[in-house]
Motif scaffolding. Structure first.
Motif, PDB file in Angstrom:
ATOM      1  N   UNK A 344      72.918  -4.695 164.924  1.00 33.39           N
ATOM      2  CA  UNK A 344      72.577  -3.368 165.436  1.00 33.39           C
ATOM      3  C   UNK A 344      73.285  -3.120 166.764  1.00 33.39           C
ATOM      4  N   UNK A 345      73.624  -1.853 167.008  1.00 33.68           N
ATOM      5  CA  UNK A 345      74.389  -1.514 168.219  1.00 33.68           C
ATOM      6  C   UNK A 345      73.637  -0.521 169.114  1.00 33.68           C
ATOM      7  N   UNK A 346      72.404  -0.132 168.731  1.00 30.12           N
ATOM      8  CA  UNK A 346      71.684   0.915 169.463  1.00 30.12           C
ATOM      9  C   UNK A 346      70.720   0.347 170.508  1.00 30.12           C
ATOM     10  N   UNK A 347      70.752  -0.978 170.732  1.00 21.97           N
ATOM     11  CA  UNK A 347      69.753  -1.581 171.629  1.00 21.97           C
ATOM     12  C   UNK A 347      70.403  -2.328 172.793  1.00 21.97           C
ATOM     13  N   UNK A 348      71.414  -1.748 173.395  1.00 28.95           N
ATOM     14  CA  UNK A 348      72.104  -2.302 174.556  1.00 28.95           C
ATOM     15  C   UNK A 348      72.459  -3.774 174.352  1.00 28.95           C
ATOM     16  N   UNK A 349      71.742  -4.697 175.010  1.00 27.90           N
ATOM     17  CA  UNK A 349      72.144  -6.113 174.944  1.00 27.90           C
ATOM     18  C   UNK A 349      71.588  -6.862 173.736  1.00 27.90           C
ATOM     19  N   UNK A 350      70.679  -6.232 172.996  1.00 29.37           N
ATOM     20  CA  UNK A 350      70.081  -6.922 171.835  1.00 29.37           C
ATOM     21  C   UNK A 350      70.982  -6.700 170.619  1.00 29.37           C
ATOM     22  N   UNK A 351      71.518  -7.783 170.077  1.00 31.03           N
ATOM     23  CA  UNK A 351      72.408  -7.665 168.905  1.00 31.03           C
ATOM     24  C   UNK A 351      71.782  -8.384 167.713  1.00 31.03           C
ATOM     25  N   UNK A 352      70.643  -7.895 167.237  1.00 30.97           N
ATOM     26  CA  UNK A 352      69.980  -8.528 166.084  1.00 30.97           C
ATOM     27  C   UNK A 352      70.841  -8.373 164.836  1.00 30.97           C
ATOM     28  N   UNK A 353      70.782  -9.390 163.983  1.00 35.76           N
ATOM     29  CA  UNK A 353      71.582  -9.363 162.750  1.00 35.76           C
ATOM     30  C   UNK A 353      70.681  -9.211 161.532  1.00 35.76           C
ATOM     31  N   UNK A 354      71.158  -8.503 160.551  1.00 36.23           N
ATOM     32  CA  UNK A 354      70.410  -8.257 159.318  1.00 36.23           C
ATOM     33  C   UNK A 354      71.371  -8.345 158.128  1.00 36.23           C
ATOM     34  N   UNK A 355      70.802  -8.637 156.957  1.00 35.53           N
ATOM     35  CA  UNK A 355      71.602  -8.597 155.729  1.00 35.53           C
ATOM     36  C   UNK A 355      71.185  -7.384 154.909  1.00 35.53           C
ATOM     37  N   UNK A 356      72.144  -6.590 154.482  1.00 37.84           N
ATOM     38  CA  UNK A 356      71.835  -5.347 153.760  1.00 37.84           C
ATOM     39  C   UNK A 356      71.369  -5.666 152.342  1.00 37.84           C
ATOM     40  N   UNK A 357      70.209  -5.090 151.967  1.00 36.94           N
ATOM     41  CA  UNK A 357      69.713  -5.315 150.602  1.00 36.94           C
ATOM     42  C   UNK A 357      69.924  -4.085 149.722  1.00 36.94           C
ATOM     43  N   UNK A 384      63.555   6.477 165.955  1.00 43.28           N
ATOM     44  CA  UNK A 384      64.705   5.951 166.711  1.00 43.28           C
ATOM     45  C   UNK A 384      64.877   6.681 168.046  1.00 43.28           C
ATOM     46  N   UNK A 385      64.499   7.994 168.079  1.00 45.48           N
ATOM     47  CA  UNK A 385      64.623   8.764 169.317  1.00 45.48           C
ATOM     48  C   UNK A 385      63.564   8.299 170.331  1.00 45.48           C
ATOM     49  N   UNK A 386      62.326   8.132 169.864  1.00 48.40           N
ATOM     50  CA  UNK A 386      61.227   7.753 170.760  1.00 48.40           C
ATOM     51  C   UNK A 386      61.316   6.294 171.194  1.00 48.40           C
ATOM     52  N   UNK A 387      61.646   5.418 170.226  1.00 54.78           N
ATOM     53  CA  UNK A 387      61.610   3.971 170.478  1.00 54.78           C
ATOM     54  C   UNK A 387      62.820   3.503 171.296  1.00 54.78           C
ATOM     55  N   UNK A 388      64.000   4.021 170.952  1.00 53.54           N
ATOM     56  CA  UNK A 388      65.228   3.491 171.563  1.00 53.54           C
ATOM     57  C   UNK A 388      66.041   4.547 172.317  1.00 53.54           C
ATOM     58  N   UNK A 389      65.571   5.807 172.288  1.00 50.99           N
ATOM     59  CA  UNK A 389      66.342   6.880 172.907  1.00 50.99           C
ATOM     60  C   UNK A 389      67.663   7.113 172.191  1.00 50.99           C
ATOM     61  N   UNK A 407      59.201  -5.795 151.993  1.00 51.15           N
ATOM     62  CA  UNK A 407      59.093  -5.114 153.281  1.00 51.15           C
ATOM     63  C   UNK A 407      60.493  -4.800 153.786  1.00 51.15           C
ATOM     64  N   UNK A 408      61.046  -3.717 153.250  1.00 49.97           N
ATOM     65  CA  UNK A 408      62.394  -3.328 153.659  1.00 49.97           C
ATOM     66  C   UNK A 408      62.316  -2.479 154.923  1.00 49.97           C
ATOM     67  N   UNK A 409      63.226  -2.717 155.851  1.00 48.04           N
ATOM     68  CA  UNK A 409      63.342  -1.903 157.058  1.00 48.04           C
ATOM     69  C   UNK A 409      64.499  -0.933 156.899  1.00 48.04           C
ATOM     70  N   UNK A 410      64.408   0.221 157.579  1.00 45.52           N
ATOM     71  CA  UNK A 410      65.473   1.214 157.529  1.00 45.52           C
ATOM     72  C   UNK A 410      66.328   1.113 158.789  1.00 45.52           C
ATOM     73  N   UNK A 411      67.634   1.145 158.609  1.00 43.06           N
ATOM     74  CA  UNK A 411      68.559   1.203 159.749  1.00 43.06           C
ATOM     75  C   UNK A 411      69.558   2.316 159.506  1.00 43.06           C
ATOM     76  N   UNK A 412      69.736   3.240 160.468  1.00 44.64           N
ATOM     77  CA  UNK A 412      70.757   4.281 160.284  1.00 44.64           C
ATOM     78  C   UNK A 412      72.150   3.638 160.267  1.00 44.64           C
ATOM     79  N   UNK A 413      73.022   4.154 159.419  1.00 49.69           N
ATOM     80  CA  UNK A 413      74.378   3.588 159.290  1.00 49.69           C
ATOM     81  C   UNK A 413      75.104   3.557 160.636  1.00 49.69           C
ATOM     82  N   UNK A 414      74.909   4.632 161.443  1.00 51.52           N
ATOM     83  CA  UNK A 414      75.698   4.724 162.677  1.00 51.52           C
ATOM     84  C   UNK A 414      75.186   3.772 163.768  1.00 51.52           C
ATOM     85  N   UNK A 415      74.055   3.073 163.504  1.00 50.46           N
ATOM     86  CA  UNK A 415      73.515   2.129 164.492  1.00 50.46           C
ATOM     87  C   UNK A 415      73.893   0.693 164.143  1.00 50.46           C
TER      88      UNK A 415
END
Length: 940
Positions: A344-357, A384-389, A407-415
């Motif tokens: 993910x690229x929307x959380x400044x220094x946090x670069x969590x990794x995920x595998x797309x299902x 995403x607006x409230x949580x991460x701006x 338990x699938x999570x949603x991630x916007x493509x542009x993030x």
């Protein structure tokens, strides 16, 4: 040339083969084994239904676990010491030994070539092997390596007695000299690699037990290299290979025996979000000169580390970014992204990794999800607006689904951005293959420089593991004595101006020559599947082709049976049957002999469909031509097509002069049949399609240029050819015998009036690890097939494995000496090497039988496993080289011996005979073939 052969019904599988023990090089050795066979060596049984056969038609992420912070943990308690063991001298465990080298070849003009082999000097010290047990068990090699790397960092100076071990990533650890203990348990703490499931990484504790296993004695390896011991001590070679791979495994992405990195050379774009990474192949092997490190350049496709939105734009084209995706495009994106790791690229220094299902069915602005147990809902855009701006701009696009299905999570493509270093394992399209070939295609001189640069960059002299184990690697390519075998004289028809021809640098042409036996075509037709080819253009092309067939010595009717028929590619079956039936009616029951088909340049599945329908439904010989050739009409192209047509119609193009004058050693003296055999396996990712075996055999003697071919389907990824010999029970006839070798022996007798007194069997596509299994099983099948025809009928057999998928390359000694190279800068055709870089004791040689066209020529590696005909080195090398000039489809010598080449083509062609959904659907989930139960049969 390949002829049709009628086949019997498919029998059930053959019984388990007998083991056999040779007794030297004499003829017809009995194949009983005096050595107990380990169960692991037993060949896999074929499926119960055996698979139907088809008669050959006439046709010529790499993450690394992080060490946890904190104080150094104490070693665990010492565990029970292991019993001391020593690996003694190897015993030939397989119950047979391969053919010994009968001497070295002398024929041909002597020269010197360079090989991409680097001499490895091995230490005097003995190596010690330890078993490694990690608890809890870890499946990832990367994590295993990280655990052992942390253990070495923590304990090297204390408990490990300053030793620097080499680790295979699984269960074995090797040291130069013994550790201060026989067995000990250690505790190591690591922070997990991000799993990609959305669960935060945590610190784990691992218990590692290191326990003495054996001493690997290098004395036996030296004895083997010196030729004083028959069996290769594989364990010792393996240990040294692991030592030399240790540093590269830490630096680069390891895939098989190759290592890749974007730093070796700048990655090149392949299109659709892929790029090629350059790398190198590395393997240690025993040779006559000693241990040799084989280094070769290599390239493969990786997914480009792009923002996901850019990846999608590359696949679909930029214009789709402004409007919602169609269902077809969404499915395309889902297929391309499933299994890919993103960060993910929307959380400044946090670069969590995920595998797309997967990918959501709705666009992002429609997606809502519960935020609490009271089922209060919130939209993804708001969250995403409230949580991460973070404001989602492309809300018309779907979201990526990550984590598991429950338990699938949603991630916007542009993030999201694709994580670097993920190899692309799916099938490449034509454009990507072309781009990859451009990257990998290097002139010999460039390739040689790159290999030398790689060896220099790898810095083996500074490698701490090589130093620890006392291994020295030369930085110079090995100079090898070679010989250039003379080209054979070829015989053409006496009616032509040139009755005989001596090829020059592996090539010749058909000017002033006529084929030695011309075929006859009285009834032919043409279907035009190309929209851009007008009827007049098609007619002009057909007339030119018919004229060229006549000039080359065929009897070819100038006029087709009916006017050229135009059809759409999606109406292929209808068009073929229509033309076939109209011709049948017009010829009053006589059949069409040849169908010409004009195809669009990019024709997808059309070619395969034409071949399948013509060869399994209509029994029709076809010749396909691409649109670009129809417009261009070059004489060279027409001449090549006429050669192919002549062969398909049962003619012969050329014959070796030595064959006609009975001068080929161990072929001309008694009736000899030459077989070629190959097995092709489904592509990576296809988990159910059958493998296809093909066997061809010469049908003429003494000429040995005409071949009949048979193909059969067998269990998925089964390398042993199941259908060489079979017996089955028939209610009326009792026990019936059959199989491909038996059928081809019978057809040889029908064609020549003689039974073969000698068998030469060229077997393609076998890796070194399978030599024993394939020889045991297939030689036994050949013997049984012969005995089933006549009691005591056992012609002597020579069994030769042909390998093209190896990494030995040969370079001219001096790139400025034009006389020592062909036009492409490669070594001359006919160059043979049987010393220095070849096997210490067995009968093998490298032969570059062809002239290079582009890139660096790959010599074929021939390994004579079994020889009851007692070929000398010169006889085997000369026969193999001369046969390479008899390939029917072109006027050049080819890179592998034609029977093996034809077998490969036949097996490849039979892929088209499978049902279309089987050949096109690469993720078929049917279990046929995977569990050895049923195999989708080929058409009868």
């Amino acid at each position: 040339m390949l002829e049709v052969l009628e086949m019997t019904p498919p029998p059930p599988p053959p019984p388990q083969p007998r083991r056999h023990q040779p007794r030297g090089g004499g003829r017809k050795q009995p194949l009983q084994s005096s050595v107990a066979q380990p169960k692991a060596e037993a060949p896999q049984q074929p499926p119960p239904d055996g698979g139907k056969r088809c008669a050959g038609k006439r046709r010529g992420g790499r993450g690394r676990a992080r060490p946890a912070e904190g104080p150094r943990p104490a070693p665990g308690p010492a565990v029970e010491p292991a019993t001391r063991a020593v690996i003694g001298p190897p015993v030939p465990s397989k119950g047979l030994s391969f053919c010994r080298r009968p001497g070295f070849g002398t024929v041909g003009a002597r020269c010197v070539v360079k090989a991409n082999h680097f001499l490895a000097e091995i230490p005097d010290k003995d190596l010690t092997q330890y078993d490694v047990k990690i608890t809890p068990e870890v499946t990832s090699r990367c994590v295993n390596r990280a655990i052992i790397a942390e253990l070495v960092r923590l304990y090297r100076e204390s408990d490990l007695g300053m030793r620097l071990p080499a680790y295979d990533g699984r269960k074995s650890l090797y040291t130069a000299g013994a550790l201060p203990f026989d067995a000990r348990e250690f505790v190591v703490r690591l922070t997990d690699e991000d799993s990609g499931t959305g669960v935060p990484p945590r610190e784990r504790e691992y218990r590692v037990v290191i326990k003495f296993a054996a001493r690997a004695d290098l004395h036996h390896l030296r004895q083997f290299i010196a030729g004083r011991q028959a069996d290769a001590p594989q364990e010792a070679v393996q240990v040294l290979d692991i030592v030399l791979r240790e540093l590269a495994s830490q630096r680069y992405v390891a895939i098989g025996r190759s290592f890749y990195s974007p730093d070796i050379r700048r990655p090149q774009r392949l299109g659709d979000g892929l790029q090629s990474w350059c790398g190198f192949y590395q393997s240690l092997r025993p040779t006559q000169m000693g241990l040799s490190l084989n280094i070769d350049m290599s390239s493969t496709a990786f997914i480009e580390a792009l923002p996901v939105i850019d990846f999608v734009a590359q696949i679909l084209g930029k214009d789709v970014m402004s409007r919602p995706l169609s269902d077809a495009n969404r499915i395309k994106i889902k297929k391309a992204l499933r299994g890919v790791k993103v960060e993910v690229t929307h959380r400044e220094n946090v670069r969590r990794k995920y595998r797309i299902s997967g990918v959501t069915a709705q666009p992002t602005h429609e997606l809502i999800f519960p935020i609490d147990d009271q089922m209060n809902m919130k939209s993804v855009v708001e969250y995403f607006k409230e949580m991460y701006g973070f404001t989602i701009q492309q809300s018309h696009l779907p979201c990526l689904m990550v984590g598991n299905q429950k338990k699938a999570n949603y991630l916007p493509m542009e993030a999201c951005k694709i994580v670097e270093g993920q190899r692309y394992t799916k099938r490449l399209n034509e454009k990507q293959i072309t781009s990859l070939l451009k990257v990998t295609c290097q002139r010999p001189r460039e390739k040689e420089m790159d290999i030398l640069q790689t060896v220099h960059q790898n810095g083996y002299d500074q490698d701490p593991y090589a130093k620890e184990f006392g291994i020295n690697i030369s930085e110079k390519l090995t100079s090898v004595e070679a010989r250039v075998l003379p080209a054979p004289w070829l015989k053409y028809h006496d009616a032509g101006k040139e009755k005989e021809c001596l090829p020059q640098v592996g090539q010749w042409n058909m000017v002033n020559k006529k084929v030695i036996n011309g075929g006859k075509v009285s009834h032919w037709a043409c279907i035009n599947f190309s929209r851009s080819v007008q009827e007049t253009t098609a007619r002009g092309f057909c007339q030119e082709l018919a004229q060229m067939c006549q000039i080359s010595g065929m009897e070819f009717n100038s006029e087709p049976v009916l006017p050229i028929y135009s059809a759409r590619p999606d109406q292929v079956a209808k068009a073929l049957k229509h033309v076939y039936n109209v011709a049948l009616h017009k010829l009053k029951g006589k059949e069409l002999e040849l169908l010409l088909a004009i195809l669009p340049d990019n024709n997808g599945a059309l070619y395969g469909d034409i071949k399948r329908i013509c060869e399994t439904d209509l029994g029709l010989i076809s010749q396909c031509c691409l649109t670009k050739h129809v417009f261009k009409i070059s004489k060279q192209y027409l001449a090549n097509v006429s050669l192919k047509i002549n062969v398909k119609m049962g003619g012969r193009n050329t014959v070796l002069v030595d064959a006609l004058s009975w001068r080929i050693p161990l072929v001309s003296d008694i009736p000899t049949i030459i077989f070629g055999a190959d097995v092709t396996h489904p592509e990576t990712g296809e988990d159910s399609s059958p493998s296809i075996a093909a066997v061809v055999a010469s049908q003429d003697w003494p000429e040995v240029t005409k071949y009949a071919g048979l193909v059969c389907a067998q269990a998925h990824r089964q390398e042993l050819i199941q259908d060489l010999y079979k017996t089955w029970h028939d209610p009326q006839r009792g026990t019936v015998t059959g199989g491909m070798v038996r059928e081809l022996l019978i057809s040889f007798r029908k064609a020549t009036g003689q039974k073969p007194q000698r068998i030469i069997f060229y077997r393609d596509g076998v890796s070194e690890g399978q030599f024993y299994q394939v020889l045991l099983y297939e030689l036994d099948a050949i013997r049984k097939a012969c005995a089933s025809l006549e009691p005591n009928y056992q012609p002597p057999v020579t069994f030769v494995v042909v390998q093209k998928r190896h990494h030995t390359r040969l370079f001219a000694n001096n790139h400025k000496d034009r006389s020592s190279m062909d036009k492409s800068g490669n070594i001359l055709p006919g160059t043979v090497v049987d010393s220095k870089i070849c096997h210490p004791t067995e009968f093998d040689f490298y032969l570059c039988s062809h002239a290079g066209i582009q890139g660096t020529s790959r010599p074929a590696h021939y390994h004579v496993l079994w020889d009851e005909n007692n070929f000398s080195a010169d006889e085997m090398q000369t026969l193999t080289n001369n046969l390479c000039y008899t390939y029917a489809r072109c006027t050049r010598s080819v890179s592998v011996v034609p029977p093996a080449y034809y077998a490969h083509l036949a097996a490849f062609r039979a892929r088209f005979y499978m049902e279309p959904e089987l050949s096109e659907n690469h993720t078929s989930k049917s279990s046929s073939g995977t569990n050895g139960t049923s195999v989708k049969p080929l058409p009868a």
